[in-house]
Design an enzyme around this catalytic site. Structure first.
Site, mmCIF file in Angstrom:
data_model
loop_
_atom_site.group_PDB
_atom_site.id
_atom_site.type_symbol
_atom_site.label_atom_id
_atom_site.label_comp_id
_atom_site.label_asym_id
_atom_site.label_seq_id
_atom_site.Cartn_x
_atom_site.Cartn_y
_atom_site.Cartn_z
ATOM 1 N N ASP A 80 -2.764 6.189 -4.107
ATOM 2 C CA ASP A 80 -3.193 6.318 -2.639
ATOM 3 C C ASP A 80 -2.918 7.432 -1.994
ATOM 4 O OD1 ASP A 80 -4.949 4.055 -2.068
ATOM 5 O OD2 ASP A 80 -3.112 2.902 -1.596
ATOM 6 N N ARG A 105 3.227 2.362 -1.535
ATOM 7 C CA ARG A 105 3.153 3.666 -0.824
ATOM 8 C C ARG A 105 4.350 4.402 -0.543
ATOM 9 N NH1 ARG A 105 -1.968 4.819 2.902
ATOM 10 N NH2 ARG A 105 -1.669 6.926 1.799
ATOM 11 N N ARG A 151 -0.081 -2.286 10.217
ATOM 12 C CA ARG A 151 0.706 -1.222 9.681
ATOM 13 C C ARG A 151 1.970 -0.627 10.735
ATOM 14 N NH1 ARG A 151 -1.979 0.714 4.922
ATOM 15 N NH2 ARG A 151 -3.117 -1.123 4.029
ATOM 16 N N HIS A 180 -5.920 0.469 10.285
ATOM 17 C CA HIS A 180 -5.319 1.669 11.102
ATOM 18 C C HIS A 180 -6.057 2.101 12.029
ATOM 19 C CE1 HIS A 180 -3.379 3.471 7.146
ATOM 20 N NE2 HIS A 180 -2.283 2.518 7.880
ATOM 21 N N CYS A 274 -8.801 9.987 6.654
ATOM 22 C CA CYS A 274 -7.654 9.652 5.802
ATOM 23 C C CYS A 274 -7.177 10.677 4.832
ATOM 24 C CB CYS A 274 -7.977 8.359 5.097
ATOM 25 S SG CYS A 274 -8.492 6.948 6.057
HETATM 26 C C1 LIG Z 1 -8.265 5.516 7.383
HETATM 27 N N1 LIG Z 1 -7.126 5.028 6.832
HETATM 28 C C2 LIG Z 1 -7.156 3.804 7.069
HETATM 29 C C3 LIG Z 1 -6.170 5.981 6.398
HETATM 30 N N2 LIG Z 1 -5.583 6.641 7.256
HETATM 31 N N3 LIG Z 1 -5.671 5.579 5.330
HETATM 32 C C4 LIG Z 1 -6.305 5.078 4.150
HETATM 33 C C5 LIG Z 1 -5.344 4.356 3.546
HETATM 34 C C6 LIG Z 1 -5.699 3.443 2.309
HETATM 35 C C7 LIG Z 1 -4.683 2.950 1.408
HETATM 36 N N4 LIG Z 1 -5.393 2.198 0.303
HETATM 37 C C8 LIG Z 1 -3.910 1.823 2.341
HETATM 38 O O1 LIG Z 1 -4.329 0.793 2.309
HETATM 39 O O2 LIG Z 1 -2.705 2.264 2.559
#
Ligand SMILES: CN(C)C(=N)NCCC[C@H](N)C(=O)O
Length: 281
Positions: A80, A105, A151, A180, A274
Site C-alpha cells: 500500500d 502498513r 482510522r 478516510h 491518496c
Molecule cells: C483515499 N485514501 C483513503 C487514502 N488516503 N489512502 C488509501 C489507502 C488505501 C489502503 N489500502 C488502506 O486501506 O489504508
C-alpha cells in the site's frame, strides 16, 4: 420587455493556480494481499504494470501542470506504499509522522520519516494516537480539517493542533466506504471545499455547511468512484475520470478539470489524492 437589453452573464471567476510540491511513491510493489477497507478483496487480480502506467500518468500530469513531484523509494513487502498521502502530515515546513491503524502498513511510517528528515523537515515524530497523514487531514486556508471514525483517532487531532499551531476542526466519518477524510472531501482553494455529505455525521455536515456555505456538495455516485479523492491547485482539479457530474459542476465554477484514470489502484481503495502527499511550506 421586448427589445430590452439583457444584463450580461457575470464574468466567470478567474481561478489562479498555486504551484505545489508533492511526494509520490511508485506502485511497483502494489498488490491487494489483505483487506483493511471496504474496497479491498484479497487476492483480486492486479495488473501491476498497468498500475505503474496509471500512476506515471498522474505524476506526469502534475508535472505538466507545473507542480514539483519528488519520489519516495518503494519498499518491497509494503503493497500500500503507493498511497503516499498516509505517511505524514506536512504543513508550514513541519512534518508530523503517521502512526498507522493497521500493522500491515506500519512499516511505511519510518520510510516517510527518514525521507522527510533527509529532505530537511527536521525530526519527524509519530503522533501518540493513530493518525494516517493526509488521508484524514487537510488544510483549507488557516484551518486543518481532520477526519475520525475509522482510522485517525480524535486524540491525534489535539496533538496535531498543538504541534502545528493551526486550529483543527474534527469531523466524524460514519460510512465505512469513506474511511478516510480524503475519500469524502477535498479543498478547492483556500476558502472552500468539495465534499460528499453522506460520509459525515449530521453534526459534522452542519459544521461543514457553516464553514463553507458555498462548498460543492457531490453526489453519492461521484463519491463511489472516489471523485472526492481529488487534488486542486486552485485552478486545475485532477480527478478520477469516472466522476462526471462532479467534473461538470467544477467546470461550471470555472475550474479546469483534468481527468485521470487510476482504476488499478482503486482495488486498494485509493485514488489520485491518496497517491499524493503535499509538502507544504
Ligand atoms: C483515499 N485514501 C483513503 C487514502 N488516503 N489512502 C488509501 C489507502 C488505501 C489502503 N489500502 C488502506 O486501506 O489504508
Amino acid at each position: 420587455m421586448p427589445g430590452e437589453l439583457l444584463a450580461p452573464d457575470p464574468s466567470p471567476v478567474e481561478r489562479v493556480a498555486v504551484r505545489r510540491r508533492f511526494l509520490m511513491c511508485s506502485p511497483v510493489h502494489f498488490a491487494v494481499e489483505y483487506a483493511i477497507n471496504a474496497w479491498m478483496t484479497p487476492g483480486v487480480a492486479v495488473d501491476t504494470a498497468l498500475a505503474v502506467r496509471q500512476w506515471e500518468g498522474l505524476r506526469d500530469t502534475y508535472r505538466a501542470l507545473g507542480h514539483e513531484v519528488l519520489e519516495l523509494e518503494p519498499v518491497p513487502g509494503l503493497p500500500d506504499m503507493v498511497f503516499a498521502a498516509n505517511g505524514a502530515f506536512v504543513v508550514d515546513g513541519h512534518a508530523v509522522g503517521a502512526r498507522f491503524a493497521h500493522p500491515e502498513r506500519a512499516g511505511e511510517a519510518p520510510a516517510h520519516a527518514a525521507w522527510l528528515q533527509a529532505a530537511g523537515f527536521g525530526e519527524v515524530k509519530p503522533t501518540a494516537d493513530v493518525h494516517e497523514g493526509e488521508g484524514d487531514l487537510t488544510v483549507v486556508g488557516d484551518l486543518v480539517l481532520a477526519g475520525t471514525g475509522f482510522r485517525t483517532q480524535r486524540g491525534a487531532h489535539a496533538e496535531i493542533q498543538e504541534r502545528t499551531g493551526r486550529p483543527v476542526v474534527s469531523l466524524d466519518l460514519v460510512d465505512p466506504r469513506f474511511y478516510h477524510l480524503d475519500t469524502a472531501l477535498f479543498p478547492l482553494d483556500d476558502t472552500t471545499v468539495a465534499w460528499y455529505p453522506g460520509a459525515f455525521s449530521p453534526g459534522s455536515q452542519a459544521v461543514l455547511r457553516r464553514l463553507f456555505p458555498d462548498g460543492l456538495e457531490a453526489t453519492e455516485a461521484d463519491a463511489l468512484v472516489l471523485g472526492l479523492n481529488s487534488v486542486s491547485d486552485g485552478r486545475h482539479v485532477v480527478l478520477p475520470a469516472a466522476a462526471t457530474a462532479l467534473a461538470a459542476a467544477l467546470d461550471q465554477r470555472g475550474f479546469v478539470v483534468v481527468p485521470v484514470e487510476l482504476g488499478e489502484l482503486l482495488k486498494g481503495g485509493g485514488g489520485p489524492k491518496c497517491c499524493t502527499s503535499e509538502l507544504r511550506g
